[in-house]
Design an enzyme around this catalytic site. Structure first.
Site, mmCIF file in Angstrom:
data_model
loop_
_atom_site.group_PDB
_atom_site.id
_atom_site.type_symbol
_atom_site.label_atom_id
_atom_site.label_comp_id
_atom_site.label_asym_id
_atom_site.label_seq_id
_atom_site.Cartn_x
_atom_site.Cartn_y
_atom_site.Cartn_z
ATOM 1 N N CYS A 116 0.816 -1.228 0.000
ATOM 2 C CA CYS A 116 0.000 0.000 0.000
ATOM 3 C C CYS A 116 0.842 1.267 0.000
ATOM 4 O O CYS A 116 0.356 2.336 -0.348
ATOM 5 C CB CYS A 116 -0.943 0.006 1.204
ATOM 6 S SG CYS A 116 -2.119 -1.345 1.145
ATOM 7 N N HIS A 256 -3.184 7.319 2.503
ATOM 8 C CA HIS A 256 -3.625 6.018 1.990
ATOM 9 C C HIS A 256 -4.976 5.681 2.609
ATOM 10 O O HIS A 256 -5.241 5.991 3.772
ATOM 11 C CB HIS A 256 -2.596 4.945 2.330
ATOM 12 C CG HIS A 256 -3.092 3.565 2.053
ATOM 13 N ND1 HIS A 256 -3.596 3.203 0.824
ATOM 14 C CD2 HIS A 256 -3.210 2.465 2.853
ATOM 15 C CE1 HIS A 256 -3.989 1.937 0.878
ATOM 16 N NE2 HIS A 256 -3.766 1.465 2.085
ATOM 17 N N ASN A 286 -10.251 0.249 -0.419
ATOM 18 C CA ASN A 286 -8.788 0.266 -0.329
ATOM 19 C C ASN A 286 -8.225 -0.260 -1.652
ATOM 20 O O ASN A 286 -8.316 -1.452 -1.938
ATOM 21 C CB ASN A 286 -8.355 -0.609 0.855
ATOM 22 C CG ASN A 286 -6.842 -0.646 1.043
ATOM 23 O OD1 ASN A 286 -6.079 -0.200 0.183
ATOM 24 N ND2 ASN A 286 -6.408 -1.197 2.160
HETATM 25 O O1 UT7 Z 1 -3.967 -1.183 3.526
HETATM 26 C C1 UT7 Z 1 -2.862 -1.403 4.289
HETATM 27 C C2 UT7 Z 1 -2.938 -1.986 5.603
HETATM 28 N N1 UT7 Z 1 -4.229 -2.375 6.092
HETATM 29 C C3 UT7 Z 1 -4.824 -1.681 7.070
HETATM 30 O O2 UT7 Z 1 -4.349 -0.647 7.476
HETATM 31 C C4 UT7 Z 1 -6.066 -2.277 7.690
HETATM 32 C C5 UT7 Z 1 -5.990 -2.214 9.192
HETATM 33 N N2 UT7 Z 1 -7.078 -2.895 9.873
HETATM 34 C C6 UT7 Z 1 -8.360 -2.431 9.833
HETATM 35 O O3 UT7 Z 1 -8.658 -1.469 9.179
HETATM 36 C C7 UT7 Z 1 -9.394 -3.132 10.683
HETATM 37 O O4 UT7 Z 1 -8.753 -3.943 11.633
HETATM 38 C C8 UT7 Z 1 -10.412 -3.990 9.875
HETATM 39 C C9 UT7 Z 1 -11.298 -3.078 9.041
HETATM 40 C C10 UT7 Z 1 -9.665 -4.969 8.968
HETATM 41 C C11 UT7 Z 1 -11.310 -4.760 10.821
HETATM 42 O O5 UT7 Z 1 -11.963 -3.862 11.726
HETATM 43 P P1 UT7 Z 1 -11.893 -4.102 13.305
HETATM 44 O O6 UT7 Z 1 -12.650 -3.023 13.936
HETATM 45 O O7 UT7 Z 1 -10.461 -4.267 13.696
HETATM 46 O O8 UT7 Z 1 -12.699 -5.444 13.469
HETATM 47 P P2 UT7 Z 1 -12.230 -6.823 14.126
HETATM 48 O O9 UT7 Z 1 -11.341 -7.570 13.218
HETATM 49 O O10 UT7 Z 1 -11.748 -6.548 15.523
HETATM 50 O O11 UT7 Z 1 -13.605 -7.573 14.234
HETATM 51 C C12 UT7 Z 1 -14.648 -7.120 15.122
HETATM 52 C C13 UT7 Z 1 -15.862 -8.030 14.962
HETATM 53 C C14 UT7 Z 1 -15.533 -9.512 15.021
HETATM 54 O O12 UT7 Z 1 -16.612 -10.172 15.660
HETATM 55 P P3 UT7 Z 1 -16.515 -10.615 17.192
HETATM 56 O O13 UT7 Z 1 -15.309 -11.504 17.287
HETATM 57 O O14 UT7 Z 1 -16.356 -9.338 17.965
HETATM 58 O O15 UT7 Z 1 -17.807 -11.306 17.424
HETATM 59 C C15 UT7 Z 1 -15.497 -9.905 13.567
HETATM 60 O O16 UT7 Z 1 -15.789 -11.256 13.378
HETATM 61 O O17 UT7 Z 1 -16.442 -7.784 13.669
HETATM 62 C C16 UT7 Z 1 -16.584 -9.030 12.991
HETATM 63 N N3 UT7 Z 1 -16.416 -8.787 11.566
HETATM 64 C C17 UT7 Z 1 -17.444 -8.454 10.779
HETATM 65 N N4 UT7 Z 1 -18.761 -8.288 11.018
HETATM 66 C C18 UT7 Z 1 -19.558 -7.941 9.986
HETATM 67 C C19 UT7 Z 1 -15.282 -8.810 10.828
HETATM 68 N N5 UT7 Z 1 -15.561 -8.504 9.557
HETATM 69 C C20 UT7 Z 1 -16.902 -8.284 9.496
HETATM 70 C C21 UT7 Z 1 -17.783 -7.917 8.466
HETATM 71 N N6 UT7 Z 1 -19.084 -7.765 8.746
HETATM 72 N N7 UT7 Z 1 -17.343 -7.706 7.193
#
Ligand code: UT7
Length: 329
Positions: A116, A256, A286
């Site tokens: 990225c 980004h 993204n």
């Molecule tokens: O591009 C270069 C580098 N990449 C980045 O900079 C990305 C960095 N990371 C992020 O932006 C975020 O961590 C994500 C967008 C990837 C994920 O968001 P988050 O707030 O960190 O969510 P999480 O992974 O902690 O998941 C929270 C909850 C989980 O459920 P439980 O375990 O709390 O029951 C996931 O299973 O959200 C759930 N979840 C979803 N729910 C509905 C994960 N993906 C989804 C989804 N829809 N698409």
């Protein structure tokens, strides 16, 4: 003799027509518009559907627009740099495929892979090549077909990514415009937390890698998030402090586009006001190395000569950085 700077003299871009919105995604997997909008900031993304078309297809379209706008001819170009993680092939380079599509026959063309952060790495390289005095017209692309490595059965990654390509024409100037400074960094601590596990030399393609779905993006979201927030905000503040620039001195902050919450942290740390921050994550998702050039493509008519612009990115590796531009036209 006055110092040669590398200045951007034209911008082109291309995104595919097909729009994959959150509603359609929520019919494909267990997700919702509400979750994607509040946690990431994406409403829709573009997906390249043309059969057999790879990243070079979009890059060439972006360059055709740039050529028409700037009156550039294929024979004028002496260097092509493509920042991409989704080259059409492992080899030859996407840059060489793009060169052929554009009819560029006398340029050096190669890819840079810094995920990225790739566009910032490519732009900084272009500046060094130009400052050396050896290259005069350089095409710098950020181009990605992220849909080709996205698993549309995995709700933790599928909503995040989109396809597109942006390109800059970069040329020499002895005026005080262009790429003024850049800070680029890598910390291999990120290596195993955001990656494509298979298809490279360590783990070549096999039936097993396909069964284990290792040809799709693997990301430990929260781990990457923590590092992204700290480092993208940190390096943006660092380049501003190094060059005595305050939030008020900045005309445009172009981050980004991985997550609106990461962008917010960067905006707050730099003290730049929100109306000067370019955002396309809501409509393009993204697009990895293409996110910054696509922001610039959409906003180019707003830029004024002399504007201070800060570009900043963070991605796999981890590799991250910031570039300070003085807009040149
Ligand atoms: O591009 C270069 C580098 N990449 C980045 O900079 C990305 C960095 N990371 C992020 O932006 C975020 O961590 C994500 C967008 C990837 C994920 O968001 P988050 O707030 O960190 O969510 P999480 O992974 O902690 O998941 C929270 C909850 C989980 O459920 P439980 O375990 O709390 O029951 C996931 O299973 O959200 C759930 N979840 C979803 N729910 C509905 C994960 N993906 C989804 C989804 N829809 N698409």
């Amino acid at each position: 003799m006055s110092k040669i700077h590398a200045v951007i003299t034209g911008v082109g871009g291309y995104v595919p027509e097909y729009i994959l919105n959150n509603h359609e995604l929520s019919t494909m997997m267990d997700t919702s518009d509400e979750w994607i909008t509040t946690r990431v900031g994406i409403k829709e993304r573009r997906i390249l559907k043309e059969p057999g078309a790879g990243t070079s297809y979009m890059a060439a379209k972006a360059a055709e627009e740039l050529f028409a706008k700037t009156g550039t001819k294929p024979e004028d170009v002496d260097l092509i740099l493509v920042a991409t993680t989704t080259s059409d092939f492992v080899f030859p380079s996407c840059a060489s495929v793009v060169a052929e599509k554009l009819g560029v026959k006398h340029a050096l063309a190669f890819d840079l892979q810094a995920a990225c952060a790739g566009f910032l790495v490519a732009l900084t390289n272009a500046a060094s090549f130009i400052e050396s005095g050896r290259f005069k017209k350089v095409l710098v692309f950020g181009a990605e077909k992220m849909s080709s490595i996205t698993n549309y059965e995995d709700r933790t990654t599928a909503p995040l990514f989109g396809d597109g390509a942006g390109v800059m024409l970069v040329e020499p100037t002895t005026e005080e415009f262009g790429v003024m400074d850049s800070i680029l960094k890598t910390d291999g601590i990120g290596g195993m937390h955001l990656m494509l596990k298979a298809g490279g030399s360590a783990n070549p393609a096999s039936n097993e890698t396909i069964e284990k779905k290792e040809h799709y993006i693997y990301q430990e979201g929260q781990y990457v998030f923590k590092h992204a927030v700290t480092n993208m905000a940190g390096v943006s503040a660092e380049i501003m402090e190094k060059n005595n620039l305050s939030g008020d001195d900045i005309a445009w902050l172009i981050p980004h586009q991985a997550n609106l919450r990461i962008i917010d942290a960067t905006v707050q740390r730099t003290g730049v006001s929100y109306d000067k921050v370019l955002i396309n994550i809501d409509h393009f998702g993204n697009t990895s190395a293409a996110s910054i050039p696509l922001c610039m493509w959409e906003a180019q008519d707003k830029f004024k000569k002399g504007d201070n612009i800060i570009l900043t990115a963070f991605g796999a590796g981890f590799t991250w950085g910031s570039v300070w531009l003085k807009w040149g036209y």
